[in-house]
Write an enzyme that holds these catalytic residues in place. Structure first.
Site, short mmCIF file in Angstrom:
data_model
loop_
_atom_site.label_atom_id
_atom_site.label_comp_id
_atom_site.label_asym_id
_atom_site.label_seq_id
_atom_site.Cartn_x
_atom_site.Cartn_y
_atom_site.Cartn_z
CB SER A 1 1.54 -1.31 18.52
OG SER A 1 1.14 -1.17 16.94
CD GLU B 1 -4.03 -0.13 9.48
OE1 GLU B 1 -4.11 -1.10 8.72
OE2 GLU B 1 -2.49 -0.04 10.28
NE ARG C 1 -1.63 8.48 7.88
CZ ARG C 1 -1.63 6.96 7.95
NH1 ARG C 1 -2.20 6.28 8.82
NH2 ARG C 1 -1.16 6.65 7.00
#
Length: 426
Positions: free
Chosen positions: A173, A315, A346
């Site tokens: 984004s 996140e 991640r």
């Protein structure tokens, strides 16, 4: 910091239920957006209680290289607007800061000098090509030798025409936010039509629009189309909220220990995606009570397994994944394929490190499948990713012997994290 070597931190284990109050630093996402808008304003802006971390300092360093300035005033920072002069080349150090790599290239186009953007090896792997293509269509002159990634050079010509552009922001984004934040300074403003998949983290888009309004812009949104007219920005004084995503490990600590942790200054209304923690904790069987002084999280002694779509709040994934390793049954996290392009991959990192300590964690197409199992101590590698340090700290509350590699990497968002964590434990 304690540990077996200078490069590890022994994550402390809780001796019992917690009863603590903590204050987390300012929001990284808000801080760096506010710094950019302040640099584009007509006059100086006093940004109150911004985050002081590596990412924030990289942003103020970038703005200084581009002709602005940022001066510390106690806990606050006075940002003076860009006044780009000269034609000699300059460089912007990106580190591994996605906001700096994505929010500042457009600003380089407002001056008349070549600006080289480069940083850590990790930033060269993070996606930025769709943004660079869109900026080129809007009038920016970019040399990247076809990489679509740092290092690249912006050749400034004293302004950017702006206008209409299509953008694929499905990987981040921040691509969309970059265009919207710079839009008021374009000659014709900017109109962005989204193509491709939906951008992750809708709350971060709402945050960008909110800050634009606070600085005097008039952004409009109609479905997948966004418009920001050319505007003279002004906001002499702006206060940054606490970082609610950085509060996640402290909230998780209450659930893991069965105790109570109060996070001071939690805003009653916010665009931060971290605010989703309140409903998440309830879904996992915990209590979260908000009043006018903060959020109190109380662990109930049992964490429920769950199926969680974290697309809008990706996140939070590292801390949530660590928390779910203590759940009463299997869990699935979905909607976060974009995390493969963050500070590190991640999803791969979490699957590897959580499994190495005994949990049953596997990657899926767009997330993680987590099957709790007895955990053991060991080295938890952090891949230069601040959120992985926080995830490891949560594990350590109940697992003796978790050695966290390179804890200093948490300085990206919270340089004092390990001290605050120890203080929470008394």
């Amino acid at each position: 910091m304690s540990g077996n070597t200078a490069s590890t931190w022994s994550a402390p284990t809780a001796s019992g239920p917690l009863d603590a109050s903590v204050r987390v630093p300012g929001s990284k996402s808000i801080t760096n957006r506010a710094f950019v808008l302040a640099a584009l304003s007509d006059g100086p802006v006093l940004v109150r209680k911004p985050l002081d971390s590596r990412d924030a300092r990289l942003m103020t360093g970038a703005l200084s290289a581009l002709g602005g300035s940022a001066e510390a005033r106690g806990e606050d920072v006075l940002v003076r607007p860009l006044a780009p002069e000269g034609t000699e080349p300059v460089s912007v150090a990106l580190g591994n800061a996605g906001t700096v790599a994505r929010f500042t290239p457009a600003l380089a186009g407002l001056g008349s000098r070549p600006v080289l953007f480069d940083g850590d090896e990790a930033i060269r792997r993070r996606p930025v090509a769709p943004l660079l293509r869109a900026l080129a269509e809007l009038g920016l002159d970019i040399e990247d030798e076809g990489r679509g990634a740092p290092p690249f050079t912006v050749l400034g010509h004293g302004g950017i025409a702006g206008g209409k552009v299509e953008l694929d922001s499905s990987a981040s984004s921040q691509f969309l936010s970059a265009l919207l934040l710079a839009g008021p300074s374009f000659t014709s403003g900017v109109t962005v039509r989204l193509v491709g998949g939906a951008p992750p983290s809708e709350p971060h888009i709402a945050m960008t629009l909110d800050l634009l309004r606070r600085f005097g812009a008039a952004p409009e949104r109609s479905g997948k189309e966004f418009h920001v007219p050319a505007t003279r920005l002004s906001c002499p004084d702006y206060a940054v909220e606490p970082d609610l995503s950085t509060a996640a490990p402290f909230a998780a600590a209450a659930a893991v220990t069965g105790g109570s942790v109060r996070i001071e200054g939690w805003p009653e209304r916010t665009t931060q995606p971290g605010d989703w923690l309140r409903s998440l904790l309830a879904e996992l069987g915990q209590r979260a009570e908000l009043d006018d002084t903060g959020l109190t999280v109380t662990g109930t002694g049992e964490i429920s397994g769950a199926r969680l779509d974290l697309h809008e709040v990706g996140e939070l994934t590292p801390v949530v994944a660590a928390l779910l390793c203590f759940a009463d049954g299997p869990s699935v996290i979905s909607g976060v394929a974009h995390l493969r392009g963050h500070e590190t991959d991640r999803l791969a990192a979490l699957a590897t490190e959580l499994s190495a300590l005994g949990a049953g964690v596997t990657e899926t197409e767009d997330g993680l499948a987590i099957t709790p199992a007895p955990l053991r101590g060991g080295v938890f590698h952090t891949y230069e990713d601040h959120r992985l340090v926080m995830a490891a700290a949560v594990l350590g509350l109940r697992v003796p012997g978790v050695e966290v590699e390179n804890p200093a990497t948490v300085g990206k968002t919270f340089p004092g994290f390990t001290r605050a964590w120890q203080a929470m434990l008394g």
